[in-house]
Design a protein around this motif. Structure first.
Motif, short mmCIF file in Angstrom:
data_model
loop_
_atom_site.label_atom_id
_atom_site.label_comp_id
_atom_site.label_asym_id
_atom_site.label_seq_id
_atom_site.Cartn_x
_atom_site.Cartn_y
_atom_site.Cartn_z
N TYR A 14 0.83 -1.20 0.00
CA TYR A 14 0.00 0.00 0.00
C TYR A 14 0.87 1.26 0.00
N LEU A 15 0.60 2.13 -0.96
CA LEU A 15 1.30 3.41 -1.03
C LEU A 15 0.29 4.52 -1.28
N LEU A 16 0.32 5.53 -0.45
CA LEU A 16 -0.53 6.70 -0.67
C LEU A 16 0.32 7.75 -1.38
N LEU A 17 0.02 7.93 -2.68
CA LEU A 17 0.77 8.88 -3.50
C LEU A 17 -0.24 9.89 -4.03
N PRO A 18 -0.61 10.86 -3.19
CA PRO A 18 -1.74 11.74 -3.52
C PRO A 18 -1.68 12.29 -4.94
N PRO A 19 -2.78 12.33 -5.68
CA PRO A 19 -4.13 11.98 -5.19
C PRO A 19 -4.49 10.49 -5.36
N PHE A 20 -3.50 9.64 -5.54
CA PHE A 20 -3.82 8.24 -5.81
C PHE A 20 -3.29 7.29 -4.73
N ARG A 21 -3.97 6.16 -4.61
CA ARG A 21 -3.45 5.05 -3.82
C ARG A 21 -3.00 3.97 -4.80
N VAL A 22 -1.86 3.39 -4.52
CA VAL A 22 -1.40 2.25 -5.30
C VAL A 22 -1.34 1.08 -4.34
N GLN A 23 -2.13 0.04 -4.61
CA GLN A 23 -2.20 -1.07 -3.65
C GLN A 23 -2.32 -2.40 -4.37
N GLY A 24 -1.88 -3.44 -3.72
CA GLY A 24 -1.98 -4.76 -4.33
C GLY A 24 -0.84 -5.65 -3.92
N THR A 25 -0.53 -6.58 -4.79
CA THR A 25 0.52 -7.53 -4.49
C THR A 25 1.28 -7.83 -5.77
N SER A 26 2.55 -8.12 -5.64
CA SER A 26 3.32 -8.42 -6.84
C SER A 26 4.63 -9.12 -6.50
N ARG A 206 7.57 8.88 -19.63
CA ARG A 206 8.62 9.68 -19.00
C ARG A 206 8.05 10.82 -18.15
N THR A 207 6.90 11.38 -18.57
CA THR A 207 6.38 12.54 -17.86
C THR A 207 5.18 12.22 -16.97
N ALA A 208 4.88 10.93 -16.80
CA ALA A 208 3.74 10.57 -15.94
C ALA A 208 4.03 10.93 -14.48
N HIS A 209 2.98 11.28 -13.76
CA HIS A 209 3.11 11.63 -12.35
C HIS A 209 3.59 10.41 -11.54
N ILE A 210 2.99 9.27 -11.83
CA ILE A 210 3.40 8.02 -11.17
C ILE A 210 3.75 6.99 -12.25
N VAL A 211 4.90 6.38 -12.12
CA VAL A 211 5.25 5.27 -13.01
C VAL A 211 5.30 4.00 -12.17
N ILE A 212 4.56 2.99 -12.61
CA ILE A 212 4.58 1.70 -11.92
C ILE A 212 5.27 0.73 -12.87
N SER A 213 6.31 0.09 -12.41
CA SER A 213 7.07 -0.76 -13.34
C SER A 213 7.59 -2.02 -12.67
N GLU A 214 7.74 -3.03 -13.47
CA GLU A 214 8.38 -4.23 -12.99
C GLU A 214 9.86 -3.98 -12.76
N CYS A 215 10.45 -4.69 -11.81
CA CYS A 215 11.89 -4.75 -11.65
C CYS A 215 12.12 -6.13 -11.05
N LEU A 244 13.53 9.89 -16.22
CA LEU A 244 12.14 9.89 -15.74
C LEU A 244 11.84 11.19 -15.01
N GLU A 245 10.68 11.79 -15.32
CA GLU A 245 10.31 13.02 -14.62
C GLU A 245 9.30 12.76 -13.51
N CYS A 246 8.90 11.52 -13.36
CA CYS A 246 7.82 11.18 -12.42
C CYS A 246 8.15 11.61 -11.00
N GLU A 247 7.08 11.83 -10.25
CA GLU A 247 7.26 12.14 -8.84
C GLU A 247 7.47 10.85 -8.05
N HIS A 248 6.85 9.77 -8.55
CA HIS A 248 6.98 8.48 -7.86
C HIS A 248 7.21 7.36 -8.87
#
Ligand SMILES: [Zn+2]
Ligand SMILES: [Zn+2]
Length: 324
Positions: A14-26, A206-215, A244-248
């Motif tokens: 669970y991550l609160l990255l205002p204005p969004f929550r990113v939650q789950g399992t991976s 590159r310019t998205a506020h939040i980037v979610i990526s595999e590693c 990357l310009e993302c904040e998160h």
């Protein structure tokens, strides 16, 4: 000796990255399911946590079992709970196999679960909310695979009208003058399993506020494995951070064998403290809990300050004498 009870299932990331929550399992090879409740989307459905049912869209990156294993269950549970048919967004090359898979469940279960499949061609867009679209783009993996970007279409006043008073703007509008233009604001980019390459440096990624990526891999001697499996290695991530310009940047899909604390340290060492601050690991429960506790504490402090400056604005404040 009595046999031990089974190990407890871990909590959701669970991550609160205002204005969004990113939650789950991976976890690589086991299951990935990453939900953004505010956008009604769940990226991949390798497993279906209860919270994932609330999302209207399941956005599938590719067909590996750890990304689609719970898709039929998700559709069926949504239906069972009266939440309406699930909408499955996927690469157009995956639409038919998914239809067949869900069709087979009809025979197995002797009942039909309603669902909708929305196949996307590369660069095709669909609307997921008011003024919010999602675009699919091809990525390179060991099977057909797509990444996604979610973009807000924000209506903005054209610069030449920026200094005009309200009544003047209204007058122009009444005369059908186009005083606004639409600005693309990339909110979120999602990269499921992917090799490094051009899609990582697309503008909407590159310019998205939040980037979610595999590693998937972090160890230096796992670079070859990353290459063969067409996955990202932490070294790729560090290089990527430079543009990357993302904040998160939320990293998912780490292999079970990799130690998250080690991974976090490695990011700091290789990318530097400042860049590393933008990087989160979805499954780093300890660090993410501490972060959330700090967010809570500062929100409470802010609220106390507001109340001390404007006493009486607390909607829960009691009128008259306090209860004993
Ligand atoms: Zn995977
Ligand atoms: Zn895969």
């Amino acid at each position: 000796m009595l046999p031990k009870p089974p190990p407890r299932e871990g909590p959701l990331g669970y991550l609160l990255l205002p204005p969004f929550r990113v939650q789950g399992t991976s976890v690589a090879g086991e299951a990935t399911c990453v939900q953004i409740p505010e956008l009604d989307v769940c990226f991949d459905m390798g497993v279906c946590p209860r919270a994932a049912l609330a999302s209207k869209f399941a956005i599938i990156s590719h067909g590996h079992m750890d990304h689609v294993g719970a898709l039929a269950y998700w559709c069926s549970q949504r239906n069972f709970q009266g939440m309406g048919p699930g909408r499955i967004v996927c690469d157009q090359r995956l639409a038919e196999p998914i239809r067949k898979m869900l069709g087979a469940f009809e025979e197995v279960e002797h009942s039909a679960t309603p669902y909708e499949i929305i196949p996307l061609a590369p660069e095709q867009e669909i609307q997921i909310k008011n003024n919010v679209i999602m675009r699919g783009f091809e990525v390179e993996h060991t099977c057909p695979a797509m990444g996604y970007s979610i973009i807000e279409k924000r209506s903005k006043l054209k610069p030449e009208y920026a200094d005009l008073p309200q009544e003047k703007l209204r007058e122009l509008k009444d005369r059908d003058v186009e005083i606004t233009h639409v600005l693309d604001v990339p909110l979120v980019a999602y990269l499921g399993d992917t090799a490094p390459g051009a899609p990582l440096v697309r503008n909407d990624v590159r310019t998205a506020h939040i980037v979610i990526s595999e590693c998937t891999f972090i160890e230096p001697d796992h670079k070859q494995r990353a290459k063969i499996g067409k996955h990202l290695h932490l070294d790729d991530i560090v290089e990527w951070l430079g543009v990357l310009e993302c904040e998160h940047l939320v990293l998912t899909h780490l292999s079970r064998r990799s130690n998250i604390a080690t991974a976090r340290k490695q990011v700091e060492q290789l990318a530097g403290r400042e860049r590393a601050r933008r990087v989160h690991f979805l499954m780093d429960h300890r660090a993410n809990r501490l972060r959330y506790e700090q967010q809570l504490a500062s929100a409470e402090a802010l609220e106390r300050k507001r109340l001390s400056q404007h006493p009486g604005t607390d909607e829960h404040a009691h009128q008259g004498p306090a209860h004993g």
